[in-house]
Design an enzyme around this catalytic site. Structure first.
Site, PDB file in Angstrom:
ATOM      1  N   TYR A   1      13.845   2.620  -4.783  1.00  0.00           N
ATOM      2  CA  TYR A   1      14.545   3.198  -6.338  1.00  0.00           C
ATOM      3  C   TYR A   1      15.817   3.138  -6.270  1.00  0.00           C
ATOM      4  O   TYR A   1      16.886   3.712  -7.741  1.00  0.00           O
ATOM      5  CB  TYR A   1      14.209   4.833  -5.915  1.00  0.00           C
ATOM      6  CG  TYR A   1      12.361   5.332  -5.699  1.00  0.00           C
ATOM      7  CD1 TYR A   1      12.114   4.653  -5.757  1.00  0.00           C
ATOM      8  CD2 TYR A   1      12.483   6.606  -5.481  1.00  0.00           C
ATOM      9  CE1 TYR A   1      10.364   4.501  -5.886  1.00  0.00           C
ATOM     10  CE2 TYR A   1      10.903   6.870  -5.158  1.00  0.00           C
ATOM     11  CZ  TYR A   1      10.041   5.934  -5.468  1.00  0.00           C
ATOM     12  OH  TYR A   1       8.301   5.812  -5.843  1.00  0.00           O
TER      13      TYR A   1
ATOM     14  N   ASP B   1      -0.187   1.707   5.212  1.00  0.00           N
ATOM     15  CA  ASP B   1      -1.345   2.086   4.026  1.00  0.00           C
ATOM     16  C   ASP B   1      -1.892   3.008   4.913  1.00  0.00           C
ATOM     17  O   ASP B   1      -3.046   3.788   4.714  1.00  0.00           O
ATOM     18  CB  ASP B   1      -2.108   1.246   3.798  1.00  0.00           C
ATOM     19  CG  ASP B   1      -1.560  -0.391   5.106  1.00  0.00           C
ATOM     20  OD1 ASP B   1      -1.066  -0.089   6.067  1.00  0.00           O
ATOM     21  OD2 ASP B   1      -1.865  -1.824   4.675  1.00  0.00           O
TER      22      ASP B   1
ATOM     23  N   LYS C   1       5.555  -0.362   6.896  1.00  0.00           N
ATOM     24  CA  LYS C   1       5.267  -1.785   6.542  1.00  0.00           C
ATOM     25  C   LYS C   1       5.721  -3.467   7.516  1.00  0.00           C
ATOM     26  O   LYS C   1       5.850  -3.657   6.176  1.00  0.00           O
ATOM     27  CB  LYS C   1       4.883  -1.595   4.738  1.00  0.00           C
ATOM     28  CG  LYS C   1       3.330  -1.418   4.323  1.00  0.00           C
ATOM     29  CD  LYS C   1       1.860  -1.423   4.868  1.00  0.00           C
ATOM     30  CE  LYS C   1       2.044  -2.546   4.195  1.00  0.00           C
ATOM     31  NZ  LYS C   1       0.324  -2.945   4.389  1.00  0.00           N
TER      32      LYS C   1
ATOM     33  N   ASP D   1       2.427  13.422  -1.986  1.00  0.00           N
ATOM     34  CA  ASP D   1       1.654  13.336  -2.980  1.00  0.00           C
ATOM     35  C   ASP D   1       0.162  13.699  -2.881  1.00  0.00           C
ATOM     36  O   ASP D   1       0.000  14.514  -3.399  1.00  0.00           O
ATOM     37  CB  ASP D   1       1.313  12.732  -4.170  1.00  0.00           C
ATOM     38  CG  ASP D   1       3.389  12.634  -4.692  1.00  0.00           C
ATOM     39  OD1 ASP D   1       3.803  13.984  -4.679  1.00  0.00           O
ATOM     40  OD2 ASP D   1       2.984  12.396  -6.479  1.00  0.00           O
TER      41      ASP D   1
ATOM     42  N   ASP E   1       7.192   9.207  -0.940  1.00  0.00           N
ATOM     43  CA  ASP E   1       6.490   9.559  -2.346  1.00  0.00           C
ATOM     44  C   ASP E   1       5.238   9.730  -2.838  1.00  0.00           C
ATOM     45  O   ASP E   1       4.553  10.765  -2.780  1.00  0.00           O
ATOM     46  CB  ASP E   1       7.421   8.866  -3.621  1.00  0.00           C
ATOM     47  CG  ASP E   1       7.767   9.984  -5.005  1.00  0.00           C
ATOM     48  OD1 ASP E   1       6.770  10.507  -4.881  1.00  0.00           O
ATOM     49  OD2 ASP E   1       8.129   9.111  -5.826  1.00  0.00           O
TER      50      ASP E   1
END
Length: 371
Positions: free
Chosen positions: A142, A226, A193, A254, A250
């Site tokens: 970001y 993941d 990852k 959620d 992020d």
């Protein structure tokens, strides 16, 4: 009794409505000797663009730096979809995070017993859920540079976002994770990852070394992000504290939010470093939900996440643990009574934003008198 300064930033959409319920709670606490809070307001997001042409002014940034804590409502909406990327409403939030160095984003996901049936998962999967997603908030993709879109000609363009992490950034968020776990169920899961990203390789190495060097008493594990997302919806109660980078934090937070039944239920805290001289830190508290412009102004918004965010401010900025616990208990009791806003009502009648806020404040007062 110390006076605490709060900067209220209602923002856009339902932000002013849910912030209004916190204002009522603050007024109640001030009037009943449960705190001494002085408040002022600032603008950030689309409202600031409309008023000043920028998502947050330099003057309001200075006020943010000077206050004891910030309470933020929500920012953005389709009204500002066509403004320049550099001055989009969300850029104001990013500036607050970056300039105040709010690197640690705490997102608790708690499923109240009364709402276990509101989750899209089976009640037995989420009932009693209490996990903490810890998101690194000031680094990663970001904020990394270069961040560009280049015209290659012949109708082709190339977009670049850069993921960057330094050792110190991973270590400091790792320390927050391990310290949180020691006060909870003593388990940390680090998600990245490493199989396809060099930043994931470094993240794994730094977290492993930090655990071995300083926190070997805490149960610790690695998961690919993941796979971690899959495990969150398969059996979320296996986790305690999950720590991850800005991007994965992020997304995963959620996912965790929806396990509880509604985004309207989830608060968050964004914390900076503790100043060794003043023993204070910059901090911003905000609900995880967005501005929800489709329901703005209709009295349909759920104020629980905003009220719970104020509860986190009491806990992490003002050391008012008793009052923070009372807020959590008041929310649980009101939900147990059957009162619901539109997002969690099921087949029942929906309470308005103000009706839910009033009920929580009344229950908070009742619990405080009985304590």
């Amino acid at each position: 009794m110390a006076t605490h300064n709060l900067l209220l930033v209602p923002g856009d959409g339902i932000g002013p409505e849910v912030m209004g319920e916190v204002k009522k709670l603050i007024a109640y606490m001030n009037a009943n000797g449960m705190g001494r809070f002085e408040t002022e307001e600032a603008m950030c997001g689309g409202c600031a663009i409309d008023a000043h042409g920028v998502p947050i002014t330099d003057a309001d940034m200075e006020r943010a730096k000077a206050t004891d804590a910030i309470l933020f409502g929500a920012a953005g909406g389709p009204k500002w979809d066509k403004v320049a990327y550099e001055i989009r409403p969300e850029a104001g939030i990013l500036r607050l995070r970056k300039d105040l160095q709010l690197y640690a984003n705490l997102r608790p996901a708690v499923c109240f017993p009364a709402l276990a049936a509101s989750s899209s998962l089976k009640p037995e999967v989420v009932e009693g859920l209490d996990i903490m997603i810890l998101r690194e908030l000031t680094g990663g993709v970001y904020f990394g540079e270069p961040k560009t879109i280049t015209d290659l000609g012949n109708g082709q363009k190339r977009a670049i976002d850069t993921q960057i992490y330094d050792t110190y950034e991973i270590e400091r968020i790792g320390r927050v994770a391990f310290e949180l776990a020691r006060k909870r169920r003593n388990k940390v899961t680090s998600m990245e990852k490493r199989n396809v990203m060099k930043t994931g390789v470094l993240w794994n190495e730094v977290m492993t070394a930090l655990h071995k060097r300083e926190y070997s008493d805490v149960e610790f594990e690695h998961q690919l992000a993941d796979s971690g997302g899959m495990q969150l919806v398969r059996w979320p109660k296996q986790f305690d504290v999950i720590v991850c980078d800005n991007l994965f934090g992020d997304m995963l937070s959620d996912i965790a939010a929806m396990l509880t039944g509604s985004l309207g239920m989830l608060p968050s805290a964004s914390l900076g470093e503790i100043n060794p001289k003043t023993k204070k830190r910059h901090a911003m508290y905000e609900p995880v939900h967005g501005s929800a412009p489709d329901i703005a102004g209709k009295g349909l918004a759920n104020p629980i996440a905003m009220i719970a965010s104020f509860g986190m401010a009491l806990r992490y900025s003002f050391d008012a643990l008793k009052e923070a616990d009372l807020i959590d208990a008041a929310i649980a009791n009101v939900l147990a009574s059957g009162l619901r806003t539109a997002d969690i009502k099921g087949d029942g009648k929906a309470a308005s934003t103000s009706e839910m806020g009033d009920a929580i404040i009344a229950e908070f007062g009742k619990l405080a008198k009985a304590a």
